[in-house]
Design a protein around this motif. Structure first.
Motif, PDB file in Angstrom:
ATOM      1  N   ILE A  98       0.922  -0.929   0.170  1.00  0.00           N
ATOM      2  CA  ILE A  98      -0.555  -0.297  -0.048  1.00  0.00           C
ATOM      3  C   ILE A  98       0.280   1.366   0.090  1.00  0.00           C
ATOM      4  O   ILE A  98       1.219   1.607   0.626  1.00  0.00           O
ATOM      5  CB  ILE A  98      -1.033  -0.180   1.410  1.00  0.00           C
ATOM      6  N   ALA A  99       0.576   2.191  -1.372  1.00  0.00           N
ATOM      7  CA  ALA A  99       1.952   2.741  -0.972  1.00  0.00           C
ATOM      8  C   ALA A  99       1.728   4.070  -1.167  1.00  0.00           C
ATOM      9  O   ALA A  99       0.293   5.146  -0.867  1.00  0.00           O
ATOM     10  CB  ALA A  99       2.233   2.746  -3.078  1.00  0.00           C
ATOM     11  N   PRO A 100       1.965   4.488   0.409  1.00  0.00           N
ATOM     12  CA  PRO A 100       1.388   5.998   0.812  1.00  0.00           C
ATOM     13  C   PRO A 100       1.321   6.962  -0.155  1.00  0.00           C
ATOM     14  O   PRO A 100       2.483   7.683  -1.434  1.00  0.00           O
ATOM     15  CB  PRO A 100       2.435   6.773   1.598  1.00  0.00           C
ATOM     16  N   GLU A 101       0.783   7.237  -0.817  1.00  0.00           N
ATOM     17  CA  GLU A 101       0.026   8.735  -1.075  1.00  0.00           C
ATOM     18  C   GLU A 101      -0.655  10.059  -1.146  1.00  0.00           C
ATOM     19  O   GLU A 101      -0.069  11.241  -1.370  1.00  0.00           O
ATOM     20  CB  GLU A 101      -1.204   7.995  -2.055  1.00  0.00           C
ATOM     21  N   HIS A 102      -1.329   9.894  -0.081  1.00  0.00           N
ATOM     22  CA  HIS A 102      -1.780  11.663   0.831  1.00  0.00           C
ATOM     23  C   HIS A 102      -0.239  12.057   1.649  1.00  0.00           C
ATOM     24  O   HIS A 102       0.235  11.563   2.037  1.00  0.00           O
ATOM     25  CB  HIS A 102      -2.659  11.368   1.692  1.00  0.00           C
ATOM     26  N   THR A 103       0.158  13.057   1.714  1.00  0.00           N
ATOM     27  CA  THR A 103       0.587  13.494   1.836  1.00  0.00           C
ATOM     28  C   THR A 103       0.982  13.324   3.459  1.00  0.00           C
ATOM     29  O   THR A 103       2.061  13.481   4.176  1.00  0.00           O
ATOM     30  CB  THR A 103       0.414  15.280   1.926  1.00  0.00           C
ATOM     31  N   MET A 104       0.311  13.454   4.185  1.00  0.00           N
ATOM     32  CA  MET A 104       0.179  12.976   5.615  1.00  0.00           C
ATOM     33  C   MET A 104       0.639  11.212   5.594  1.00  0.00           C
ATOM     34  O   MET A 104       1.285  10.853   6.467  1.00  0.00           O
ATOM     35  CB  MET A 104      -1.636  12.680   6.071  1.00  0.00           C
ATOM     36  N   GLU A 105       0.227   9.957   4.758  1.00  0.00           N
ATOM     37  CA  GLU A 105       1.174   9.311   4.484  1.00  0.00           C
ATOM     38  C   GLU A 105       2.431   8.882   4.234  1.00  0.00           C
ATOM     39  O   GLU A 105       3.142   8.530   4.838  1.00  0.00           O
ATOM     40  CB  GLU A 105      -0.088   8.185   4.104  1.00  0.00           C
ATOM     41  N   PHE A 109       4.864   7.695   6.489  1.00  0.00           N
ATOM     42  CA  PHE A 109       6.171   6.702   5.940  1.00  0.00           C
ATOM     43  C   PHE A 109       7.558   7.198   6.682  1.00  0.00           C
ATOM     44  O   PHE A 109       8.936   7.377   7.060  1.00  0.00           O
ATOM     45  CB  PHE A 109       6.201   6.802   4.737  1.00  0.00           C
ATOM     46  N   ALA A 110       8.093   8.744   6.634  1.00  0.00           N
ATOM     47  CA  ALA A 110       9.224   9.373   6.313  1.00  0.00           C
ATOM     48  C   ALA A 110       9.531   9.661   7.824  1.00  0.00           C
ATOM     49  O   ALA A 110      11.304   9.302   8.316  1.00  0.00           O
ATOM     50  CB  ALA A 110       9.567  10.856   6.077  1.00  0.00           C
ATOM     51  N   ASP A 154      17.705   3.559   4.761  1.00  0.00           N
ATOM     52  CA  ASP A 154      16.264   3.376   3.443  1.00  0.00           C
ATOM     53  C   ASP A 154      14.947   3.571   3.256  1.00  0.00           C
ATOM     54  O   ASP A 154      14.867   4.574   1.983  1.00  0.00           O
ATOM     55  CB  ASP A 154      16.150   2.235   2.940  1.00  0.00           C
ATOM     56  N   ILE A 155      14.089   3.220   3.969  1.00  0.00           N
ATOM     57  CA  ILE A 155      13.209   4.300   4.558  1.00  0.00           C
ATOM     58  C   ILE A 155      12.625   5.064   4.892  1.00  0.00           C
ATOM     59  O   ILE A 155      12.005   6.350   4.163  1.00  0.00           O
ATOM     60  CB  ILE A 155      12.441   3.204   5.592  1.00  0.00           C
ATOM     61  N   ILE A 156      13.759   6.206   6.377  1.00  0.00           N
ATOM     62  CA  ILE A 156      13.282   7.428   5.780  1.00  0.00           C
ATOM     63  C   ILE A 156      14.656   8.037   4.264  1.00  0.00           C
ATOM     64  O   ILE A 156      13.200   9.333   4.621  1.00  0.00           O
ATOM     65  CB  ILE A 156      15.230   7.742   7.133  1.00  0.00           C
ATOM     66  N   LEU A 157      15.041   7.813   4.210  1.00  0.00           N
ATOM     67  CA  LEU A 157      15.709   7.851   2.595  1.00  0.00           C
ATOM     68  C   LEU A 157      14.462   8.154   1.853  1.00  0.00           C
ATOM     69  O   LEU A 157      14.317   8.811   0.923  1.00  0.00           O
ATOM     70  CB  LEU A 157      16.643   7.994   2.141  1.00  0.00           C
ATOM     71  N   GLN A 158      14.003   7.190   1.266  1.00  0.00           N
ATOM     72  CA  GLN A 158      12.220   6.657   1.011  1.00  0.00           C
ATOM     73  C   GLN A 158      11.370   7.895   0.925  1.00  0.00           C
ATOM     74  O   GLN A 158      10.668   8.509   0.166  1.00  0.00           O
ATOM     75  CB  GLN A 158      12.052   5.630   0.553  1.00  0.00           C
ATOM     76  N   GLY A 159      11.405   7.755   2.246  1.00  0.00           N
ATOM     77  CA  GLY A 159       9.757   8.971   2.463  1.00  0.00           C
ATOM     78  C   GLY A 159      10.554  10.526   2.362  1.00  0.00           C
ATOM     79  O   GLY A 159      10.241  10.738   1.997  1.00  0.00           O
ATOM     80  N   ALA A 160      11.749  11.464   2.342  1.00  0.00           N
ATOM     81  CA  ALA A 160      12.219  11.873   2.364  1.00  0.00           C
ATOM     82  C   ALA A 160      11.814  12.435   0.645  1.00  0.00           C
ATOM     83  O   ALA A 160      11.937  12.662   0.620  1.00  0.00           O
ATOM     84  CB  ALA A 160      14.076  11.974   2.673  1.00  0.00           C
ATOM     85  N   MET A 162       9.608  10.779  -0.957  1.00  0.00           N
ATOM     86  CA  MET A 162       8.479  10.393  -1.588  1.00  0.00           C
ATOM     87  C   MET A 162       8.209  12.174  -0.902  1.00  0.00           C
ATOM     88  O   MET A 162       7.137  12.676  -2.074  1.00  0.00           O
ATOM     89  CB  MET A 162       8.184  10.032  -0.584  1.00  0.00           C
ATOM     90  N   LEU A 163       8.522  12.902  -0.386  1.00  0.00           N
ATOM     91  CA  LEU A 163       8.180  14.705   0.213  1.00  0.00           C
ATOM     92  C   LEU A 163       8.221  14.720  -1.165  1.00  0.00           C
ATOM     93  O   LEU A 163       8.417  16.505  -0.588  1.00  0.00           O
ATOM     94  CB  LEU A 163       8.348  14.706   1.574  1.00  0.00           C
TER      95      LEU A 163
END
Length: 185
Positions: A98-105, A109-110, A154-160, A162-163
């Motif tokens: 379930i990919a984060p789509e909304h800014t809040m998601e 994630f980040a 990796d998740i932190i970098l991916q979250g940044a 995404m934003l």
């Protein structure tokens, strides 16, 4: 069904007995509220906070089914699908697709993993606080893979990404959010 924050707390406590998980839930909840206000979603602050509070609902009891079991628990209670999707989306790429789509998601994630890393870095300081913590100190700990090894870089970098933020921006904003949370205690 809409859920109040107090009802969310009761649900969290029903599935999370340990202080560690509860405290992290409170921190992420406060951080999400801060981001809601800062990013122009103030009218949704309560929802953002609830998502932060319940995102790891199933982790303590069902770590192998994290972000999967929580969907079942919430659906069995007739909770809002928006809440179910948002909380589950932070497991994107590791336990769910379930990919984060909304800014809040994307913010969730980040910041979820990052709050853990920042919290651990703060505990290493004489003050044991984020109040005097700087981005350069967090970046140094971020580069040390053995420090807070459970926090996925990796998740932190991916979250940044995404934003649309660089790592420094994400770290600075999350530190500010955690400072605000620390003052609220």
């Amino acid at each position: 069904m809409e859920l109040t924050y107090e009802e969310g707390l009761a649900l969290l406590r029903a599935y999370n007995q340990g202080d560690f998980h509860r405290k992290h839930a409170y921190i992420v909840s406060d951080v999400m509220g801060w981001f809601a206000r800062e990013m122009g979603y103030g009218e949704e602050e309560d929802f953002w906070r609830l998502v932060g509070l319940l995102r790891d609902l199933d982790f303590e009891e069902y770590p192998e089914e994290h972000c999967i079991k929580s969907q079942e628990i919430m659906r069995d209670r007739g909770l809002d699908e928006r809440l179910i999707r948002a909380t589950a989306s932070h497991g994107y790429g590791s336990t769910v697709d379930i990919a984060p789509e909304h800014t809040m998601e994307k913010v969730l994630f980040a910041t979820d993993e990052l709050t853990g890393l920042i919290g651990a870095a703060a505990l290493m300081r004489p003050s044991r606080s984020v109040e005097d913590l700087e981005v350069k100190s967090v970046k140094k700990k971020f580069k040390d893979k053995k420090f807070a090894a459970g926090c996925s870089r990796d998740i932190i970098l991916q979250g940044a990404e995404m934003l649309g933020w660089d790592l420094d921006t994400l770290m600075e904003k999350t530190i500010q959010a955690m400072r605000a949370s620390e003052h609220a205690d």
